[in-house]
Design a protein around this motif. Structure first.
Motif, short mmCIF file in Angstrom:
data_model
loop_
_atom_site.label_atom_id
_atom_site.label_comp_id
_atom_site.label_asym_id
_atom_site.label_seq_id
_atom_site.Cartn_x
_atom_site.Cartn_y
_atom_site.Cartn_z
N ALA A 24 0.76 -1.18 0.04
CA ALA A 24 -0.08 -0.07 0.24
C ALA A 24 0.71 1.38 -0.02
O ALA A 24 0.41 2.37 -0.42
CB ALA A 24 -1.00 -0.03 1.13
N MET A 25 1.93 1.19 0.42
CA MET A 25 2.89 2.38 0.43
C MET A 25 4.53 1.79 0.38
O MET A 25 4.84 0.65 0.47
CB MET A 25 2.72 3.29 1.57
CG MET A 25 2.85 2.49 2.90
SD MET A 25 2.15 3.90 4.19
CE MET A 25 0.67 4.10 4.02
N ASP A 26 5.25 3.06 -0.13
CA ASP A 26 6.63 2.72 -0.38
C ASP A 26 7.68 1.86 0.90
O ASP A 26 8.39 1.19 0.70
CB ASP A 26 7.54 3.68 -0.74
CG ASP A 26 7.14 4.94 0.17
OD1 ASP A 26 6.35 5.12 1.16
OD2 ASP A 26 7.75 6.12 -0.17
N ASN A 27 6.86 2.42 2.06
CA ASN A 27 7.83 1.85 3.22
C ASN A 27 7.51 0.33 3.61
O ASN A 27 8.46 -0.22 4.64
CB ASN A 27 7.71 2.75 4.52
CG ASN A 27 6.14 3.21 4.98
OD1 ASN A 27 5.38 2.31 4.56
ND2 ASN A 27 5.94 3.94 5.52
N VAL A 28 6.67 -0.22 3.01
CA VAL A 28 6.46 -1.76 3.24
C VAL A 28 6.55 -2.47 2.02
O VAL A 28 6.55 -3.69 2.13
CB VAL A 28 4.95 -1.95 3.79
CG1 VAL A 28 4.75 -1.38 5.16
CG2 VAL A 28 3.93 -1.27 2.69
N ALA A 32 6.47 -6.51 1.52
CA ALA A 32 5.79 -7.22 0.42
C ALA A 32 6.67 -8.01 -0.40
O ALA A 32 6.21 -9.36 -0.82
CB ALA A 32 4.83 -6.22 -0.38
N ARG A 33 7.78 -7.63 -0.83
CA ARG A 33 8.55 -8.26 -1.73
C ARG A 33 9.23 -9.53 -1.32
O ARG A 33 9.39 -10.44 -1.92
CB ARG A 33 9.93 -7.44 -2.15
CG ARG A 33 10.53 -8.08 -3.20
CD ARG A 33 11.78 -7.13 -3.59
NE ARG A 33 11.26 -5.71 -4.27
CZ ARG A 33 11.50 -4.49 -3.52
NH1 ARG A 33 11.87 -4.63 -2.33
NH2 ARG A 33 10.83 -3.64 -4.06
N ILE A 45 2.63 -6.53 -6.25
CA ILE A 45 2.09 -5.37 -6.83
C ILE A 45 2.47 -4.02 -6.08
O ILE A 45 2.09 -4.04 -4.96
CB ILE A 45 0.52 -5.22 -6.81
CG1 ILE A 45 0.19 -6.58 -7.88
CG2 ILE A 45 -0.09 -4.03 -7.28
CD1 ILE A 45 -1.33 -6.91 -7.75
N SER A 46 3.50 -3.24 -6.53
CA SER A 46 3.93 -1.97 -5.52
C SER A 46 4.12 -0.77 -6.24
O SER A 46 3.92 -0.60 -7.76
CB SER A 46 5.18 -2.73 -5.29
OG SER A 46 6.29 -2.86 -6.14
N ASP A 47 4.50 0.21 -5.64
CA ASP A 47 4.83 1.54 -6.43
C ASP A 47 6.01 2.12 -5.46
O ASP A 47 6.17 1.83 -4.57
CB ASP A 47 3.60 2.32 -6.37
CG ASP A 47 3.44 3.50 -7.09
OD1 ASP A 47 4.28 3.40 -8.16
OD2 ASP A 47 3.21 4.64 -6.74
#
Length: 386
Positions: A24-28, A32-33, A45-47
């Protein structure tokens, strides 16, 4: 004609049965990876951004992430986030489609190790459950493909893109859906695309999309986007002007009537098959993110000079019409239509091969990018973020 897919509760049909791990956000992103790295059958699925996004940028991120989460190629979703509100902002609209959705919230669990442990356990259970779901037969009218090109060169407009366009027309004749994208890539040929519109209203949408891209370029200090494109690799490949590039780019969408123009990441109407244009940025990763968020189950990507881009949610078939690229990129190219140039094979025969490969991949055949695990989701950013 039929393909074997996975029926979803909202009526759509997937060609894969992945578990999507959404950051849901860059710091996590790293958390997730790590979950994806430890559990087969999951996709990341990231950004690059997340916290303190405002206005259009925030709305675009939520739209893109929930759109990819709702893609029929995902059988289940795990949302990883820093806190509960941001997790639920994605989980709730995705679960509304009938998918199983779970959340991993860092501030509730308290540590990275606890997040990884719960995330991996949850992902394993979800993959195990989905692995028992069987494919069933569905008409090609349930299939949505995006058509993409990148690393364009002299071959793109005379072999690869026309052959892909022929395959696109075959799918449309069978009742399916084809979506063209990359607004910056049609500039110089927008009038040709507009002539294919089913109404004046749709034609006006084509011209409006181009105008908006030109205005964005001027706002960024580029006086004329037509002078900044083609890119260096396109020029090296023999393309001289943006119009020349555009004339080749629109060929990959075939010749059928244009039903409507969609915005970036807008839902593609899977109950109203036909030919659509999605107004997206030209860079392939952003464009394919829009297609995946819209609901395309598969992307066919023609490249003249070679391009590694693929989307994690939608299997991406790589093809080329350049004989030299086939030689140097043989471990990336799923479909070789370079014999149009080297052996005089017809566009129709090459198009039939592509169409058959589309059906094969829809039925479960893996693409090279899937096998290598090379993919990236990228959400566009407009202006500054705060």
């Amino acid at each position: 004609m039929e393909f074997l897919g996975f029926q979803r509760k909202d009526g759509s049909v997937g060609i894969r049965n992945y578990v999507g791990i959404i950051s849901a956000m860059d710091n996590v992103n790293p958390l997730a990876r790590k979950i994806v790295e430890n559990v087969q059958g999951t996709v990341l699925i990231s950004d690059l951004f997340g916290r303190k996004m405002m206005g259009t940028n925030h709305e675009m991120r939520v739209k893109a992430l929930t759109g990819m989460g709702n893609n029929s190629n995902l059988g289940g979703v795990i949302v990883v986030s820093l806190h509960q509100p941001s997790a639920m902002s994605l989980a709730e609209p995705i679960s509304a489609s009938g998918k199983d959705v779970e959340c991993i919230v860092f501030q509730e669990l308290g540590s990275s190790l606890k997040c990884l442990e719960q995330g991996i356990r949850t992902a394993v259970k979800m993959v195990k459950k989905l692995s028992g779901v069987q494919r069933s037969a569905h008409p090609l009218s349930d299939l949505i493909i995006g058509v993409e090109c990148g690393g364009s060169d002299f071959s793109s407009g005379i072999s690869g893109n026309p052959a892909l366009g022929n395959a696109a027309d075959r799918l449309l004749d069978a009742g399916g859906t084809v979506v063209l994208s990359e607004t910056g890539e049609i500039i110089g040929a927008e009038h040709i695309l507009a002539k294919r519109s089913v109404s004046r209203e749709v034609a006006d949408k084509v011209f409006k999309a181009v105008k908006e891209i030109e205005n964005l370029a001027r706002a960024a200090g580029v006086s004329d986007i037509r002078e900044s494109n083609p890119a260096a690799d396109n020029i090296k490949g023999g393309i001289t002007t943006l119009a020349e590039k555009a004339l080749g780019a629109i060929k990959k969408a075939g010749n059928k009537p244009l039903k409507d123009v969609l915005g970036f990441c807008d839902a593609i109407p899977f109950r109203a098959p036909g030919f659509y244009f999605m107004s997206t940025p030209a860079p392939a990763c952003e464009s394919m993110t829009g297609l995946a968020a819209g609901g395309a189950q598969l992307i066919v990507f023609n490249t003249g000079l070679g391009n590694p881009s693929a989307n994690p949610v939608t299997p991406t078939i790589k093809m080329t019409g350049n004989p030299y690229t086939v030689q140097i990129s043989s471990d990336d190219i799923d479909i070789d239509v370079s014999d149009i140039i080297s052996n005089g094979v017809s566009i129709e025969d090459a198009g039939e091969r592509i169409f058959k490969e589309i059906q094969n991949v829809a039925n479960g055949k893996m693409t090279f990018s899937e096998i290598f695990g090379i993919s990236q989701s990228t959400i566009s950013v407009v202006g500054a973020s705060f």
